[in-house]
Design a protein around this motif. Structure first.
Motif, PDB file in Angstrom:
ATOM      1  N   LYS A  17      24.468  18.755  13.171  1.00 12.83           N
ATOM      2  CA  LYS A  17      25.463  19.279  12.223  1.00 12.83           C
ATOM      3  C   LYS A  17      26.851  19.433  12.858  1.00 12.83           C
ATOM      4  O   LYS A  17      27.835  18.982  12.306  1.00 12.83           O
ATOM      5  CB  LYS A  17      25.037  20.659  11.671  1.00 12.83           C
ATOM      6  N   ALA A  37      27.991  30.049  15.084  1.00  6.48           N
ATOM      7  CA  ALA A  37      28.709  30.731  16.176  1.00  6.48           C
ATOM      8  C   ALA A  37      28.990  32.195  15.818  1.00  6.48           C
ATOM      9  O   ALA A  37      29.052  33.052  16.701  1.00  6.48           O
ATOM     10  CB  ALA A  37      30.006  29.999  16.478  1.00  6.48           C
ATOM     11  N   TYR A  39      26.973  34.176  13.959  1.00  8.78           N
ATOM     12  CA  TYR A  39      25.710  34.901  14.199  1.00  8.78           C
ATOM     13  C   TYR A  39      25.427  35.018  15.702  1.00  8.78           C
ATOM     14  O   TYR A  39      24.890  36.016  16.174  1.00  8.78           O
ATOM     15  CB  TYR A  39      24.549  34.220  13.474  1.00  8.78           C
ATOM     16  N   ARG A  40      25.795  33.988  16.439  1.00  6.62           N
ATOM     17  CA  ARG A  40      25.616  34.031  17.890  1.00  6.62           C
ATOM     18  C   ARG A  40      26.468  35.151  18.494  1.00  6.62           C
ATOM     19  O   ARG A  40      26.046  35.824  19.440  1.00  6.62           O
ATOM     20  CB  ARG A  40      26.030  32.691  18.518  1.00  6.62           C
ATOM     21  N   ARG A  92      26.419  30.231  24.059  1.00  5.12           N
ATOM     22  CA  ARG A  92      25.675  28.959  24.007  1.00  5.12           C
ATOM     23  C   ARG A  92      24.489  28.927  24.959  1.00  5.12           C
ATOM     24  O   ARG A  92      24.322  27.972  25.705  1.00  5.12           O
ATOM     25  CB  ARG A  92      26.618  27.795  24.355  1.00  5.12           C
ATOM     26  N   ARG A 110      24.058  39.672   7.343  1.00 11.25           N
ATOM     27  CA  ARG A 110      24.548  38.551   6.542  1.00 11.25           C
ATOM     28  C   ARG A 110      25.642  39.016   5.583  1.00 11.25           C
ATOM     29  O   ARG A 110      26.633  38.328   5.382  1.00 11.25           O
ATOM     30  CB  ARG A 110      23.396  37.886   5.775  1.00 11.25           C
ATOM     31  N   GLY A 130      25.882  25.294   8.702  1.00 14.04           N
ATOM     32  CA  GLY A 130      25.064  26.488   8.880  1.00 14.04           C
ATOM     33  C   GLY A 130      23.670  26.298   8.320  1.00 14.04           C
ATOM     34  O   GLY A 130      23.078  25.216   8.423  1.00 14.04           O
ATOM     35  N   ASP A 132      22.815  28.365   5.208  1.00 16.24           N
ATOM     36  CA  ASP A 132      22.843  28.842   3.814  1.00 16.24           C
ATOM     37  C   ASP A 132      24.190  28.580   3.151  1.00 16.24           C
ATOM     38  O   ASP A 132      24.574  29.285   2.237  1.00 16.24           O
ATOM     39  CB  ASP A 132      22.569  30.353   3.791  1.00 16.24           C
ATOM     40  N   ARG A 181      12.565  28.570  16.032  1.00 13.45           N
ATOM     41  CA  ARG A 181      13.754  28.867  15.210  1.00 13.45           C
ATOM     42  C   ARG A 181      13.618  28.290  13.803  1.00 13.45           C
ATOM     43  O   ARG A 181      14.000  28.915  12.826  1.00 13.45           O
ATOM     44  CB  ARG A 181      15.005  28.305  15.888  1.00 13.45           C
ATOM     45  N   ASP A 185      14.011  30.665  10.696  1.00 13.37           N
ATOM     46  CA  ASP A 185      15.140  30.426   9.790  1.00 13.37           C
ATOM     47  C   ASP A 185      14.682  30.044   8.376  1.00 13.37           C
ATOM     48  O   ASP A 185      15.371  30.319   7.399  1.00 13.37           O
ATOM     49  CB  ASP A 185      16.079  29.338  10.358  1.00 13.37           C
ATOM     50  N   ARG A 188      12.600  33.584   6.629  1.00 14.29           N
ATOM     51  CA  ARG A 188      13.157  34.929   6.421  1.00 14.29           C
ATOM     52  C   ARG A 188      13.353  35.176   4.921  1.00 14.29           C
ATOM     53  O   ARG A 188      13.499  34.221   4.134  1.00 14.29           O
ATOM     54  CB  ARG A 188      14.475  35.085   7.185  1.00 14.29           C
TER      55      ARG A 188
HETATM   56  O1   DC Z   1      23.724  26.715  14.120  1.00 19.10           O
HETATM   57  P1   DC Z   1      23.271  27.567  15.278  1.00 19.10           P
HETATM   58  O2   DC Z   1      22.104  26.960  16.011  1.00 19.10           O
HETATM   59  O3   DC Z   1      24.410  27.917  16.187  1.00 19.10           O
HETATM   60  O4   DC Z   1      22.779  28.955  14.606  1.00 19.10           O
HETATM   61  C1   DC Z   1      22.202  30.004  15.350  1.00 19.10           C
HETATM   62  C2   DC Z   1      21.332  30.851  14.419  1.00 19.10           C
HETATM   63  O5   DC Z   1      22.153  31.559  13.505  1.00 19.10           O
HETATM   64  C3   DC Z   1      20.332  30.088  13.568  1.00 19.10           C
HETATM   65  O6   DC Z   1      19.087  29.885  14.235  1.00 19.10           O
HETATM   66  C4   DC Z   1      20.192  30.947  12.329  1.00 19.10           C
HETATM   67  C5   DC Z   1      21.511  31.664  12.226  1.00 19.10           C
HETATM   68  N1   DC Z   1      22.392  31.105  11.186  1.00 19.10           N
HETATM   69  C6   DC Z   1      22.198  31.563   9.903  1.00 19.10           C
HETATM   70  O7   DC Z   1      21.295  32.345   9.666  1.00 19.10           O
HETATM   71  N2   DC Z   1      23.023  31.141   8.909  1.00 19.10           N
HETATM   72  C7   DC Z   1      24.011  30.272   9.155  1.00 19.10           C
HETATM   73  N3   DC Z   1      24.811  29.898   8.151  1.00 19.10           N
HETATM   74  C8   DC Z   1      24.205  29.775  10.463  1.00 19.10           C
HETATM   75  C9   DC Z   1      23.353  30.193  11.461  1.00 19.10           C
END
Ligand code: DC
Length: 226
Positions: A17, A37, A39-40, A92, A110, A130, A132, A181, A185, A188
């Protein structure tokens, strides 16, 4: 204000992505927003405080002490600013990837981040990636893409990236992390990862970057200024 164009790219970890979205944003002159990023950054903040990402009470107690800002440098690279500090590189790590997935499952986390993402899309033409974006953040996005690939292909790509950066990695562990993951993901309760009804599915398992960019550009061309 003129109506902005928004392109939502959702999909599981390692589907490509960010690479694809960054390339398209450059070519189209749009703003690229990597929502993972954000959420990270939350996960990193909680990690510094020693709060488990699963500890809803702990996360709820400290989330108000966190300010997250997105900035762009001259090259167009997105930087994450946590309480005034640039944490772009710190977020990262494999541990923060898992913690971000866990912390993102709390609905109040969220909710706090929703307006921030929508605001960017109101002001700029965006390519936002992302989990969602097409389902929750921008349900009326101009174009919605669901980018995916087999878990094995995604793990191999992630592994190659890590090795290229000089990080230590084991392919079997990277695959396990990705599968965990994926499970978290997609299972949930709030805003799980799923393909929006009106999203176009692009499977990148057998395509290289150029092939994916071309496929998505063709989809965008059909919907934007046709
Ligand atoms: O895209 P990423 O791997 O950097 O995202 C890290 C975590 O953040 C992913 O495992 C779930 C969450 N995430 C989310 O819940 N909704 C998003 N729009 C983007 C990421």
């Amino acid at each position: 204000m003129a109506k902005t164009v928004s392109i939502a790219i959702d999909g599981p970890a390692g589907a490509g992505k960010s690479t694809i979205a960054r390339r398209l944003a450059q070519e189209l002159g749009y703003c690229y927003v990597d929502t993972g990023a954000i959420y990270r950054t939350v996960a990193y903040f909680m990690d510094i405080l020693g709060i488990s990402p699963k500890d809803a009470d702990g996360v709820a107690k400290y989330i108000d002490e966190l300010t997250v800002e997105i900035e762009y440098d001259e090259a167009g690279k997105q930087h994450m600013i946590m309480n005034g500090m640039d944490v772009t590189e710190d977020i990262r790590t494999p541990e923060i990837s898992q913690n971000a997935s866990l912390v993102s499952a709390h609905s109040f986390v969220r909710d706090v981040l929703l307006d921030m993402q929508r605001d960017v899309a109101k002001k700029h033409n965006v390519i936002m990636d992302g989990r969602d974006i097409g389902t929750v953040v921008l349900p009326r996005a101009t174009v919605k893409i669901f980018l995916t690939a087999s878990a094995e292909v995604r793990a191999k790509r992630r592994y190659d990236e890590m090795i290229a950066k000089g990080q230590k990695a084991e392919l079997s562990q990277v695959l396990k992390d990705i599968q965990q993951r994926d499970y978290q993901d997609t299972h949930r309760a709030v805003a799980p990862l799923k393909q929006a009804k009106d999203a176009v599915l692009v499977d990148t398992s057998r395509l290289d970057i150029e092939g994916v960019v071309a496929a998505i550009k063709a989809i965008i061309a059909e919907k934007v200024n046709p």
